[in-house]
Write a protein that holds these residues in place. Structure first.
Motif, PDB file in Angstrom:
ATOM      1  N   LEU A  32       7.933  -4.414  15.989  1.00  0.00           N
ATOM      2  CA  LEU A  32       7.636  -3.269  15.132  1.00  0.00           C
ATOM      3  C   LEU A  32       8.743  -3.046  14.107  1.00  0.00           C
ATOM      4  N   PHE A  33       8.348  -2.943  12.824  1.00  0.00           N
ATOM      5  CA  PHE A  33       9.242  -2.475  11.768  1.00  0.00           C
ATOM      6  C   PHE A  33       8.694  -1.155  11.264  1.00  0.00           C
ATOM      7  N   LEU A  34       9.535  -0.137  11.228  1.00  0.00           N
ATOM      8  CA  LEU A  34       9.104   1.207  10.842  1.00  0.00           C
ATOM      9  C   LEU A  34       9.503   1.515   9.406  1.00  0.00           C
ATOM     10  N   CYS A  35       8.592   2.173   8.683  1.00  0.00           N
ATOM     11  CA  CYS A  35       8.850   2.603   7.306  1.00  0.00           C
ATOM     12  C   CYS A  35       8.177   3.960   7.098  1.00  0.00           C
ATOM     13  N   ASN A  36       7.725   4.275   5.887  1.00  0.00           N
ATOM     14  CA  ASN A  36       7.347   5.657   5.591  1.00  0.00           C
ATOM     15  C   ASN A  36       5.920   5.886   5.110  1.00  0.00           C
ATOM     16  N   SER A  37       5.273   4.876   4.535  1.00  0.00           N
ATOM     17  CA  SER A  37       3.952   5.078   3.941  1.00  0.00           C
ATOM     18  C   SER A  37       3.135   3.796   4.029  1.00  0.00           C
ATOM     19  N   GLY A  38       1.833   3.931   3.798  1.00  0.00           N
ATOM     20  CA  GLY A  38       0.963   2.768   3.845  1.00  0.00           C
ATOM     21  C   GLY A  38       1.298   1.742   2.790  1.00  0.00           C
ATOM     22  N   ALA A  39       1.604   2.199   1.583  1.00  0.00           N
ATOM     23  CA  ALA A  39       1.979   1.273   0.525  1.00  0.00           C
ATOM     24  C   ALA A  39       3.236   0.503   0.913  1.00  0.00           C
ATOM     25  N   GLU A  40       4.193   1.217   1.483  1.00  0.00           N
ATOM     26  CA  GLU A  40       5.439   0.572   1.896  1.00  0.00           C
ATOM     27  C   GLU A  40       5.189  -0.419   3.026  1.00  0.00           C
ATOM     28  N   ALA A  41       4.266  -0.087   3.926  1.00  0.00           N
ATOM     29  CA  ALA A  41       3.924  -1.013   5.008  1.00  0.00           C
ATOM     30  C   ALA A  41       3.341  -2.305   4.437  1.00  0.00           C
ATOM     31  N   ASN A  42       2.396  -2.174   3.504  1.00  0.00           N
ATOM     32  CA  ASN A  42       1.803  -3.368   2.900  1.00  0.00           C
ATOM     33  C   ASN A  42       2.817  -4.142   2.070  1.00  0.00           C
ATOM     34  N   GLU A  43       3.689  -3.429   1.375  1.00  0.00           N
ATOM     35  CA  GLU A  43       4.737  -4.078   0.587  1.00  0.00           C
ATOM     36  C   GLU A  43       5.625  -4.948   1.483  1.00  0.00           C
ATOM     37  N   ASN A  44       6.039  -4.389   2.609  1.00  0.00           N
ATOM     38  CA  ASN A  44       6.895  -5.127   3.530  1.00  0.00           C
ATOM     39  C   ASN A  44       6.155  -6.277   4.202  1.00  0.00           C
ATOM     40  N   ALA A  45       4.878  -6.094   4.497  1.00  0.00           N
ATOM     41  CA  ALA A  45       4.090  -7.172   5.106  1.00  0.00           C
ATOM     42  C   ALA A  45       3.982  -8.361   4.157  1.00  0.00           C
ATOM     43  N   LEU A  46       3.719  -8.088   2.883  1.00  0.00           N
ATOM     44  CA  LEU A  46       3.598  -9.166   1.895  1.00  0.00           C
ATOM     45  C   LEU A  46       4.950  -9.850   1.656  1.00  0.00           C
ATOM     46  N   LYS A  47       6.004  -9.061   1.642  1.00  0.00           N
ATOM     47  CA  LYS A  47       7.350  -9.624   1.486  1.00  0.00           C
ATOM     48  C   LYS A  47       7.701 -10.499   2.690  1.00  0.00           C
ATOM     49  N   LEU A  48       7.380 -10.030   3.883  1.00  0.00           N
ATOM     50  CA  LEU A  48       7.637 -10.787   5.101  1.00  0.00           C
ATOM     51  C   LEU A  48       6.915 -12.135   5.081  1.00  0.00           C
ATOM     52  N   ALA A  49       5.656 -12.113   4.639  1.00  0.00           N
ATOM     53  CA  ALA A  49       4.876 -13.346   4.559  1.00  0.00           C
ATOM     54  C   ALA A  49       5.542 -14.356   3.637  1.00  0.00           C
ATOM     55  N   SER A  50       6.015 -13.878   2.493  1.00  0.00           N
ATOM     56  CA  SER A  50       6.641 -14.766   1.514  1.00  0.00           C
ATOM     57  C   SER A  50       7.969 -15.320   2.042  1.00  0.00           C
ATOM     58  N   PHE A  51       8.730 -14.495   2.755  1.00  0.00           N
ATOM     59  CA  PHE A  51       9.938 -14.999   3.412  1.00  0.00           C
ATOM     60  C   PHE A  51       9.587 -16.096   4.417  1.00  0.00           C
ATOM     61  N   TYR A  52       8.476 -15.882   5.136  1.00  0.00           N
ATOM     62  CA  TYR A  52       8.091 -16.785   6.229  1.00  0.00           C
ATOM     63  C   TYR A  52       7.756 -18.183   5.733  1.00  0.00           C
ATOM     64  N   ASN A  53       6.931 -18.285   4.688  1.00  0.00           N
ATOM     65  CA  ASN A  53       6.497 -19.624   4.258  1.00  0.00           C
ATOM     66  C   ASN A  53       6.978 -20.023   2.864  1.00  0.00           C
ATOM     67  N   GLY A  54       7.744 -19.148   2.231  1.00  0.00           N
ATOM     68  CA  GLY A  54       8.348 -19.499   0.952  1.00  0.00           C
ATOM     69  C   GLY A  54       7.372 -19.603  -0.206  1.00  0.00           C
ATOM     70  N   ARG A  55       6.229 -18.946  -0.097  1.00  0.00           N
ATOM     71  CA  ARG A  55       5.187 -19.054  -1.123  1.00  0.00           C
ATOM     72  C   ARG A  55       4.994 -17.728  -1.858  1.00  0.00           C
ATOM     73  N   LYS A  56       4.138 -17.764  -2.920  1.00  0.00           N
ATOM     74  CA  LYS A  56       3.963 -16.583  -3.767  1.00  0.00           C
ATOM     75  C   LYS A  56       2.527 -16.093  -3.890  1.00  0.00           C
ATOM     76  N   LYS A  57       1.544 -16.946  -3.726  1.00  0.00           N
ATOM     77  CA  LYS A  57       0.158 -16.565  -4.046  1.00  0.00           C
ATOM     78  C   LYS A  57      -0.463 -15.767  -2.894  1.00  0.00           C
ATOM     79  N   ILE A  58      -1.157 -14.682  -3.269  1.00  0.00           N
ATOM     80  CA  ILE A  58      -1.775 -13.766  -2.301  1.00  0.00           C
ATOM     81  C   ILE A  58      -3.264 -13.680  -2.578  1.00  0.00           C
ATOM     82  N   ILE A  59      -4.060 -13.764  -1.529  1.00  0.00           N
ATOM     83  CA  ILE A  59      -5.502 -13.541  -1.658  1.00  0.00           C
ATOM     84  C   ILE A  59      -5.826 -12.112  -1.247  1.00  0.00           C
ATOM     85  N   ALA A  60      -6.489 -11.389  -2.149  1.00  0.00           N
ATOM     86  CA  ALA A  60      -6.998 -10.045  -1.883  1.00  0.00           C
ATOM     87  C   ALA A  60      -8.469 -10.029  -2.298  1.00  0.00           C
ATOM     88  N   PHE A  61      -9.132  -8.886  -2.125  1.00  0.00           N
ATOM     89  CA  PHE A  61     -10.585  -8.865  -2.298  1.00  0.00           C
ATOM     90  C   PHE A  61     -11.053  -7.735  -3.210  1.00  0.00           C
TER      91      PHE A  61
END
Length: 377
Positions: free
Chosen positions: A90-119
């Motif tokens: 668990l990583f704790l933050c303050n808002s939904g936007a911040e949660a998604n921001e950190n999730a996307l940043k974490l993903a990019s750290f993990y695999n070193g990539r930039k492209k994101i699929i959204a809908f």
């Protein structure tokens, strides 16, 4: 100084709240089926919640993440237990936007990539990367514009497969709401979520389950994505997590290895936030609110489907969208000002029900009665 005028306001001042009832400054009582935008998960001013926060405030309200905060450990353990994700982090933050921001940043750290699929229809927040992955050009400032986001049709498996075939090894993450909220209460299909899991595994991309609005028990399962029978790599959460106290977090699969400074926050996981979040989980568990959300929500959905004026009823549990014809677009305002019931909306003519998870069947019946009258208007 004036307020920066970015919110269209109803001329109502709420001064008192209890359970799923609120009162305005004139003493008028309202049934609250909006919950401050899916935030009130256990009802307003729940006694255990109030006591938890009061007791904590009398000890220590805040200190930074530079010291041990045992409440964070307790929250992680309780969240793992109630959600069923006991081996996640668990990583704790303050808002939904911040949660998604950190999730996307974490993903990019993990695999070193930039492209994101959204809908199409997605809403992930208003911070820099989260808003770029939100399907609303009006709220994306020029500085937020990026070629790294690929928007695909919602629930279109062929388009998803094509995107991975084209961009495959450049895709850092796929981010998706289990049920789109702002997009009009549109559920991701089981097969679609399973395909996301399969392709993310195949290409070492990260599956991010945005559970900010559709999570925390709202659908009758802790994370709405769970109905697909597969685990996401990261779950983001906020809204109902603190029942009104600003708290958010990301639940992170064990394959992600943290390093000091990787993510950070000043206010995230503070003493009061953890006390609020623990109170919410304790009440959800003690009062079996996931079951109540499923039972009362299913009842509401079935009864709404019987109403001939309604075009379509969508959703699951206590996250319900009522699609009305354009000729009845006035009904939401009538529900508020004539029938004294708060609801949400999604453009153009969808009424959103996002009540507390302990909404009673009697309160559901009260809404159904008033809603039918408003439709006949």
């Amino acid at each position: 100084m004036n307020l920066f005028d970015v919110y269209p306001l109803n001329n109502i001042e709420i001064v008192k709240a209890q359970g799923s009832t609120v009162w305005d400054a004139e003493g008028q009582e309202y049934l609250d089926l909006y919950g401050g935008h899916a935030v009130i998960s256990i009802g307003h001013t729940h006694p255990h919640y109030v006591q938890r926060l009061t007791d904590q405030l009398n000890k220590v309200g805040f200190y930074s993440n530079s010291v041990k905060i045992p409440l964070q450990v307790q929250l992680a353990e309780q969240l793992g237990k109630v959600s069923g994700k006991t081996d996640y982090q668990l990583f704790l933050c303050n808002s939904g936007a911040e949660a998604n921001e950190n999730a996307l940043k974490l993903a990019s750290f993990y695999n070193g990539r930039k492209k994101i699929i959204a809908f199409k229809g997605a809403f992930h927040g208003r911070t820099s990367l989260a808003v770029s992955a939100t399907d609303n050009p009006k709220i994306i400032a020029p500085v937020n514009e990026t070629d790294n986001i690929v928007f695909l049709p919602h629930n279109d498996t062929a388009a998803l497969e094509q995107a991975f075939a084209e961009f495959g090894n450049d895709i850092t993450a796929v981010i998706i709401e289990g049920i789109q909220g702002v997009g009009g209460i549109k559920e991701a299909s089981i097969s679609f979520l399973q395909k996301i899991r399969f392709l993310c595994d195949q290409y070492n991309s990260v599956y991010i389950a945005d559970s900010v609005q559709c999570g925390y028990g709202r659908t009758g399962m802790f994370y709405s994505h769970d109905y697909a029978g597969v685990n996401a790599d990261v779950y983001t959460m906020a809204k109902g997590m603190g029942n009104g106290f600003p708290v958010a977090g990301i639940s992170i699969a064990p394959k992600f290895k943290p390093w000091h400074g990787m993510l950070g926050t000043t206010f995230g996981g503070n003493h009061l936030a953890c006390a609020a979040a623990l109170a919410v989980l304790e009440i959800i568990e003690q009062n079996d609110l996931l079951k109540n959300a499923e039972t009362v929500g299913s009842y509401l959905i079935e009864e709404l489907k019987k109403i001939e004026e309604v075009k379509e009823v969508r959703g699951r549990g206590l996250m319900i969208g009522i699609d009305l014809p354009e000729s009845l677009s006035h009904v939401k305002k009538e529900l508020l000002f004539k029938h004294k019931i708060f609801t949400g909306e999604a453009k153009p003519n969808v009424i959103r029900l996002l009540p507390a998870l302990n909404l009673t069947k009697d309160q559901a019946d009260q809404f159904l009665k008033e809603f039918k009258i408003a439709l006949k208007g």
